[in-house]
Design a protein around this motif. Structure first.
Motif, short mmCIF file in Angstrom:
data_model
loop_
_atom_site.label_atom_id
_atom_site.label_comp_id
_atom_site.label_asym_id
_atom_site.label_seq_id
_atom_site.Cartn_x
_atom_site.Cartn_y
_atom_site.Cartn_z
N THR A 1 -6.27 22.83 -9.36
CA THR A 1 -5.24 22.27 -10.26
C THR A 1 -4.32 23.39 -10.72
O THR A 1 -4.62 24.56 -10.53
CB THR A 1 -5.80 21.63 -11.56
N HIS B 1 -10.08 13.03 -6.51
CA HIS B 1 -10.46 12.53 -7.85
C HIS B 1 -9.21 11.98 -8.55
O HIS B 1 -8.70 12.59 -9.50
CB HIS B 1 -11.07 13.70 -8.62
N SER C 1 -6.18 14.75 -5.88
CA SER C 1 -6.48 14.21 -7.22
C SER C 1 -5.23 13.81 -8.00
O SER C 1 -5.05 14.17 -9.17
CB SER C 1 -7.31 15.23 -8.01
N THR C 2 -4.39 13.06 -7.33
CA THR C 2 -3.11 12.64 -7.90
C THR C 2 -3.31 11.61 -9.01
O THR C 2 -4.26 10.84 -8.98
CB THR C 2 -2.29 11.97 -6.77
N ASN C 3 -2.39 11.62 -9.96
CA ASN C 3 -2.44 10.58 -10.99
C ASN C 3 -1.73 9.33 -10.51
O ASN C 3 -0.69 9.42 -9.86
CB ASN C 3 -1.79 11.08 -12.28
N ASP D 1 -12.22 19.39 -4.80
CA ASP D 1 -11.55 18.34 -5.57
C ASP D 1 -10.04 18.54 -5.46
O ASP D 1 -9.47 19.45 -6.05
CB ASP D 1 -12.05 18.50 -7.02
N TYR E 1 -10.73 12.64 -20.28
CA TYR E 1 -10.74 13.53 -19.11
C TYR E 1 -12.03 14.35 -19.07
O TYR E 1 -12.64 14.53 -18.02
CB TYR E 1 -9.51 14.44 -19.25
N ASP F 1 -15.04 14.22 -16.35
CA ASP F 1 -15.33 15.39 -15.52
C ASP F 1 -16.79 15.79 -15.61
O ASP F 1 -17.36 16.27 -14.62
CB ASP F 1 -14.41 16.56 -15.90
N GLY G 1 -6.43 10.18 -10.77
CA GLY G 1 -6.36 9.86 -12.20
C GLY G 1 -5.99 8.39 -12.37
O GLY G 1 -4.83 8.05 -12.52
N GLN H 1 -4.56 23.86 -16.78
CA GLN H 1 -5.88 23.27 -17.02
C GLN H 1 -7.00 24.31 -17.09
O GLN H 1 -8.18 23.95 -17.08
CB GLN H 1 -6.19 22.24 -15.93
N TYR I 1 -12.44 23.18 -7.77
CA TYR I 1 -11.42 22.32 -8.37
C TYR I 1 -10.06 22.97 -8.18
O TYR I 1 -9.88 24.12 -8.55
CB TYR I 1 -11.66 22.18 -9.88
N PHE J 1 -11.18 23.65 -17.72
CA PHE J 1 -12.26 23.95 -16.78
C PHE J 1 -13.22 25.00 -17.33
O PHE J 1 -14.42 24.93 -17.09
CB PHE J 1 -11.69 24.35 -15.41
N1 ARG Z 1 -5.51 14.12 -11.96
C1 ARG Z 1 -5.51 15.43 -12.55
C2 ARG Z 1 -4.08 15.86 -12.81
O1 ARG Z 1 -3.19 15.44 -12.11
C3 ARG Z 1 -6.17 16.46 -11.70
C4 ARG Z 1 -7.63 16.24 -11.52
C5 ARG Z 1 -8.34 17.47 -11.15
N2 ARG Z 1 -9.73 17.24 -10.97
C6 ARG Z 1 -10.63 17.11 -11.94
N3 ARG Z 1 -11.85 16.87 -11.61
N4 ARG Z 1 -10.30 17.23 -13.20
O2 ARG Z 1 -3.85 16.67 -13.68
#
Ligand code: ARG
Length: 597
Positions: free
Chosen positions: A354, A169, A132-134, A129, A330, A334, A171, A358, A352, A362
């Motif tokens: 990140t 993934h 996974s950009t927002n 994963d 979130y 997930d 955001g 976080q 994952y 997790f």
């Molecule tokens: N979009 C999230 C962020 O920028 C990261 C996602 C990571 N992946 C996940 N499955 N939570 O913080």
């Protein structure tokens, strides 16, 4: 006896096997293989000492029993590995020059290295994963590590045989869309043609919208109106849905340009929004299993088995899987994502990537999933969170522009390429400008990427241009230069890497520098193994740097183009193997080597 890809690991396995059928050894016996004092050998097993202590026997005698059994087993060819006992009962293993010669013939190309590394993950389905950009945000320096580390780990896993799904993934279903849509409407915003400009403006809109909504005194009800926009979106209101789609499209287009620069190619992009109709099952099953409970309208999970996330810990917060207003978040997303990856992709493992803020999320996700899957009899995959620290500026605080603003990734890359261009031009004034530009592009991005990968990812690191682009020390330019130098050795010798790699000559390494370099080459497997076990690319960086150093020493000590054809062939073979391993290692890190620079 085959020539082992990873001698230390192979010796460890053999030792365990032999001990298993030798009197005086228990199943707990571990060889504790480690690098040896070079005067005595290459690897040393210390485990007999502990075993003798447990059995209250003489360690030296026990070591002798084991070595005798080892020799009798025929598992180790004495012409390839010399075995001896030292001190109170250490067992030393020394690889013979013959072993090194055979290794060099056996591991001639990237494909051979890959085939042997494969066993670690063979046949395993792994979903990774990243990045996974927002959405609705431009990519900034804070997105660098997720791309660099994610990409390097993906390549490592694939190299080690994993059947990989790179799942981006994104955001795209957050609460920020409420404010954003509210502000778009309030300002009658019209999307410009260019995606990047649009993204910049959306970011501004989010800022102004947030400020507007937060100022309750001046703008009473604004926050509620923004929330209402979000609810409308979630309920499928066509106008809001169309705006949302447009925002996501614009963001993705801009992000993809950056992914390209960093060689990131997701196999699938299943963002948070993809799971919006899949969270209901999560609520139902978690409730049915008595894992989740209602709390003031919200649905929450306490993980009492872990004191950090237990209801009995007054400082702990629960894992909120459904918000008070009934909306998903979130965590719910997930959980739904995890199940989908198991049911749809048959994931054996999910990785994952990140930042370390976080970690709690997790841990709670994994704890909750374990209980949920157990209750429902689903097969739980192995779950790994690859976390990483921050990039700091010279002041020890998160890296910012001089004015204290966010550093855009685009600007960072442009600056790296400009700086690399100046250096390349100074070093190679004869190359034409177009070629210098091309080289600078590779070096610039590689330098950023390498400095991001070379230290243990769990820590923070300080960003400094001088360190990034230095041609000496543990840097991308240094390693790229080492490759280019070997390539030029072949050009001057009038032969090619491929030609040298194909020969079956078995002359054994003899000089100190030849032996030292050959042994360093063997170390590649152990570096790949550590990097794969811990999902830490810096093990590869450290190894490549050492290898380049061993090559330099060899190259300074022993002339390659000597008259004796056999010696010359061996030395060229050492050059070829070094080049292949350096290139393979750099590619694992996401860096494409250069033919010349
Ligand atoms: N979009 C999230 C962020 O920028 C990261 C996602 C990571 N992946 C996940 N499955 N939570 O913080």
């Amino acid at each position: 006896m085959d020539i082992w890809f990873n001698p230390a690991k192979e010796l460890d396995t053999i030792l365990r096997r032999v001990a298993g059928t030798t009197d005086g050894f228990t199943p707990e016996f571990s060889p504790e293989m480690r690098p040896a004092d070079p005067r005595f050998g290459d690897y040393q097993a210390n485990g007999v000492l502990g075993e003798a202590k447990r059995a209250k026997t003489n360690p030296r005698a026990l070591a002798t029993t084991l070595v005798d059994a080892l020799k009798a087993s025929g598992e180790i060819d004495p012409a390839l590995v010399e075995i001896s006992i030292a001190g109170p009962g250490f067992i030393n293993f020394k690889l013979s020059p013959e072993f090194l010669a055979q290794w060099l013939v056996r591991y001639r190309g990237a494909e051979d290295l890959h085939k042997s590394a494969e066993s670690a993950y063979r046949g395993k389905k792994v979903v990774i994963d990243y990045p996974s950009t927002n959405t609705a945000k431009q990519m900034h320096v804070g997105h660098l590590r997720i791309m660099d580390i994610g990409e390097a780990i993906a390549r490592l896993l694939a190299f080690c045989g994993a059947d990989l799904v790179r799942d981006n993934h994104i955001g795209d279903w957050g609460t920020n869309f409420g404010v954003l849509i509210f502000e778009i409407k309030r300002q009658n915003f019209v999307f410009p043609q260019d995606d990047e400009t649009a993204l910049e403006q959306l970011e501004e809109l989010y800022k102004s919208g947030t400020a507007f909504c937060k100022d309750e005194e001046k703008n009473p009800g604004a926050m509620d109106a923004a929330r209402a926009e979000l609810v409308k979106l979630q309920q499928g209101d066509p106008e809001n849905l169309a705006l949302w789609e447009r925002i996501v499209r614009v963001s993705n287009a801009a992000c993809e340009k950056m992914y390209d620069v960093f060689g990131v190619k997701p196999d699938v992009t299943l963002g948070e929004s993809f799971y919006r109709d899949k969270v209901g099952r999560v609520y139902a099953e978690l409730s049915e299993c008595n894992i989740a409970e209602e709390d003031d309208g919200a649905l929450i999970v306490w993980n009492d088995d872990d004191p950090r996330y237990s209801r009995h810990n007054e400082n702990a917060a629960p894992f909120i899987v459904r918000k008070k207003d009934g909306g998903s978040n979130y965590a719910s997303t997930d959980l739904a994502t995890l199940l989908y990856r198991v049911e749809h992709f048959n994931a054996d493992e999910i990785v994952y990537v990140t930042d370390d803020r976080q970690c709690d999320h997790f841990r709670m996700l994994f704890l909750t999933a374990a209980r949920w899957f157990k209750c429902k009899n689903y097969t739980l995959p192995s779950l790994r969170h690859v976390s990483f620290g921050k990039i700091l500026g010279a002041n020890g605080k998160p890296l910012k522009t001089k004015e204290g603003g966010t550093i855009r990734l685009k600007a960072l890359v442009a600056e790296a390429v400009e700086r690399a261009f100046a250096i390349v031009s100074e070093k190679n004034p004869d190359l034409d400008e177009a070629e210098r530009r091309k080289i600078a592009e590779t070096i610039g991005v590689a330098a950023i990427r390498y400095v991001d990968l070379m230290s243990n990812r769990t820590g923070d690191y300080m960003f400094a241009w001088e360190r990034l682009l230095a041609f000496e020390g543990n840097t991308a330019p240094y390693l790229l230069y080492a490759v280019a130098r070997i390539r030029s050795v072949f050009r001057k010798a009038g032969t090619t890497l491929e030609e040298i790699s194909a020969d079956n000559e078995k002359r054994v390494p003899a000089t100190d520098a030849e032996v030292a370099l050959a042994k360093k080459l063997l170390g590649f497997s152990a570096a790949v193994q550590s990097a794969c076990d811990e999902l830490k690319p810096h093990h590869i960086c450290g190894y490549l740097f050492d290898l380049a150093g061993a090559f330099s020493s060899f190259y300074n000590a022993d002339k390659v183009m000597v008259d004796d054809p056999a010696v010359r062939a061996l030395r060229l073979r050492l050059c070829a193997r070094t080049c292949i391993i350096l290139e393979t290692g750099l590619r694992l890190l996401g860096i494409e080597p250069l033919e010349r620079m």
